[in-house]
Write a protein that holds these residues in place. Structure first.
Motif, PDB file in Angstrom:
ATOM      1  N   LYS A   2     -13.838  77.087  -6.033  1.00  0.00           N
ATOM      2  CA  LYS A   2     -14.121  76.819  -7.449  1.00  0.00           C
ATOM      3  C   LYS A   2     -13.805  75.354  -7.762  1.00  0.00           C
ATOM      4  O   LYS A   2     -12.680  74.904  -7.528  1.00  0.00           O
ATOM      5  CB  LYS A   2     -13.241  77.738  -8.285  1.00  0.00           C
ATOM      6  CG  LYS A   2     -13.745  77.954  -9.669  1.00  0.00           C
ATOM      7  CD  LYS A   2     -12.935  79.047 -10.345  1.00  0.00           C
ATOM      8  CE  LYS A   2     -13.594  79.439 -11.635  1.00  0.00           C
ATOM      9  NZ  LYS A   2     -12.935  80.536 -12.307  1.00  0.00           N
ATOM     10  N   GLN A   3     -14.792  74.641  -8.277  1.00  0.00           N
ATOM     11  CA  GLN A   3     -14.565  73.230  -8.600  1.00  0.00           C
ATOM     12  C   GLN A   3     -13.886  73.094  -9.961  1.00  0.00           C
ATOM     13  O   GLN A   3     -14.085  73.925 -10.845  1.00  0.00           O
ATOM     14  CB  GLN A   3     -15.893  72.484  -8.642  1.00  0.00           C
ATOM     15  CG  GLN A   3     -16.587  72.411  -7.307  1.00  0.00           C
ATOM     16  CD  GLN A   3     -17.738  71.408  -7.338  1.00  0.00           C
ATOM     17  OE1 GLN A   3     -17.831  70.547  -8.206  1.00  0.00           O
ATOM     18  NE2 GLN A   3     -18.608  71.526  -6.360  1.00  0.00           N
ATOM     19  N   THR A   5     -13.530  70.530 -13.182  1.00  0.00           N
ATOM     20  CA  THR A   5     -14.178  69.372 -13.814  1.00  0.00           C
ATOM     21  C   THR A   5     -13.427  68.994 -15.085  1.00  0.00           C
ATOM     22  O   THR A   5     -13.070  69.875 -15.883  1.00  0.00           O
ATOM     23  CB  THR A   5     -15.644  69.714 -14.150  1.00  0.00           C
ATOM     24  OG1 THR A   5     -16.335  69.967 -12.928  1.00  0.00           O
ATOM     25  CG2 THR A   5     -16.338  68.571 -14.881  1.00  0.00           C
ATOM     26  N   TYR A  31     -22.014  77.711 -13.947  1.00  0.00           N
ATOM     27  CA  TYR A  31     -21.412  77.512 -12.618  1.00  0.00           C
ATOM     28  C   TYR A  31     -20.031  78.152 -12.544  1.00  0.00           C
ATOM     29  O   TYR A  31     -19.363  78.346 -13.561  1.00  0.00           O
ATOM     30  CB  TYR A  31     -21.300  76.009 -12.318  1.00  0.00           C
ATOM     31  CG  TYR A  31     -22.651  75.323 -12.318  1.00  0.00           C
ATOM     32  CD1 TYR A  31     -23.514  75.464 -11.241  1.00  0.00           C
ATOM     33  CD2 TYR A  31     -23.073  74.573 -13.411  1.00  0.00           C
ATOM     34  CE1 TYR A  31     -24.764  74.862 -11.253  1.00  0.00           C
ATOM     35  CE2 TYR A  31     -24.320  73.965 -13.425  1.00  0.00           C
ATOM     36  CZ  TYR A  31     -25.168  74.110 -12.344  1.00  0.00           C
ATOM     37  OH  TYR A  31     -26.395  73.527 -12.353  1.00  0.00           O
ATOM     38  N   MET A  33     -16.979  77.336 -12.250  1.00  0.00           N
ATOM     39  CA  MET A  33     -16.286  76.057 -12.383  1.00  0.00           C
ATOM     40  C   MET A  33     -15.226  76.146 -13.487  1.00  0.00           C
ATOM     41  O   MET A  33     -15.458  76.772 -14.519  1.00  0.00           O
ATOM     42  CB  MET A  33     -17.356  75.029 -12.789  1.00  0.00           C
ATOM     43  CG  MET A  33     -16.974  73.605 -12.622  1.00  0.00           C
ATOM     44  SD  MET A  33     -18.345  72.562 -13.179  1.00  0.00           S
ATOM     45  CE  MET A  33     -18.851  71.824 -11.653  1.00  0.00           C
ATOM     46  N   ALA A 153     -21.997  72.503  -7.371  1.00  0.00           N
ATOM     47  CA  ALA A 153     -21.235  73.638  -7.921  1.00  0.00           C
ATOM     48  C   ALA A 153     -21.957  74.941  -7.610  1.00  0.00           C
ATOM     49  O   ALA A 153     -23.183  74.995  -7.576  1.00  0.00           O
ATOM     50  CB  ALA A 153     -21.083  73.475  -9.432  1.00  0.00           C
TER      51      ALA A 153
END
Ligand code: FMN
Length: 251
Positions: A2-3, A5, A31, A33, A153
């Motif tokens: 999992k990114q 941001t 996404y 995210m 993503a």
């Protein structure tokens, strides 16, 4: 994985803040995210936990808001950085202007290479004051979707909708035929229920065969409705009811 941001913005009249929140919503719903939003007026956030950083700001008399410029002086090694300006350059932002704004935004960090830069229009100044609102959230949304793709993503799988299948409940109406109107035996060949009230005031029923022999006898019900419901329940469920043989051990 999992990114994470970070969307960080400098805003005076709220347009760049609105854009930041719209972007966060797009990223989090499209996404897989985690998104954090930070207002530079509250100070500079720690960038360490984030892989991607989006920096936004307005423009005031040809200067990109200084909070954004100062923030962009940081060391962003290993991170993907994108810039947006919600300023006067809306709809078809003059490329040159966006380029100039980028240069100004990166005045303290000219070697930084953003993965993308965009202008979305903002609140157009009229006689030095915020006037016509030319913000275009749809452009901001489209750009954000593209940004997600650019940083690789993972697209969030669509939410599963589970439907619980429920059999419709069939209301079973039991017609009560007064004893005085009892049909002739020729019409009772499939059997019938007989409902009565015992001497103790309890309501009971028998299920009888067409020849009048008792097949089943009920418990005593406190009310007539209770006994009628018992009959309805047998009519509704008996054909599917399992038969548990308690005699097996004795035979
Ligand atoms: C006094 C003033 C000067 C501005 N100067 C510029 C400018 O030079 N170039 C530009 O593109 N936009 C300019 N703008 C437009 C702002 O960047 C725009 O209103 C922006 O949406 C404001 O963002 P914010 O609401 O996040 O503060 C100016 C706006 C004001 C009120």
């Amino acid at each position: 994985m999992k990114q994470k941001t970070l969307i960080v913005y400098a805003s005076k009249t709220g347009i760049n803040s609105d854009v930041a929140h719209t972007m966060a919503e797009v990223l989090e719903t499209t996404y897989d995210m985690d998104v954090t939003i930070a207002d530079l007026h509250d100070g500079q956030p720690d960038i360490a936990p984030f892989q991607n950083i989006i920096v936004g700001g307005g423009v005031d008399r040809k200067s990109v808001y200084p909070e954004a410029v100062d923030f962009l002086a940081k060391d962003f090694s290993g991170k993907k950085v994108a810039l947006y300006f919600s300023c006067e350059d809306y709809e078809t932002p003059k490329e040159q202007n966006t380029e100039e704004n980028t240069k100004k935004a990166l005045a303290k960090n000219p070697s930084l290479k953003p993965v993308d830069v965009a202008a979305f229009g903002g609140c157009v100044a009229i006689e030095g004051k915020p006037g016509m609102d030319n913000s275009n959230m749809n452009r901001a949304k489209d750009w954000t979707m593209e940004f997600g793709k650019k940083v690789g993503a993972q697209v969030r799988p669509p939410k599963q909708v589970y439907r619980i299948r429920k059999e419709p409940v069939v209301e079973l109406h039991v017609d009560l035929i007064p004893a005085a109107e009892m049909p002739p035996a020729s019409e009772l060949t499939e059997g019938f229920f007989e409902l009565w009230c015992d001497l103790g005031g309890k309501f009971r029923f028998h299920l009888k065969a067409g020849n009048g022999e008792i097949i089943a006898a009920s418990q005593g019900y406190a009310t007539k409705d209770g006994a009628v419901n018992g009959i309805a329940s047998i009519k509704r469920n008996a054909s599917m009811a399992m038969v548990i043989d308690q005699t097996a051990a004795k035979t």
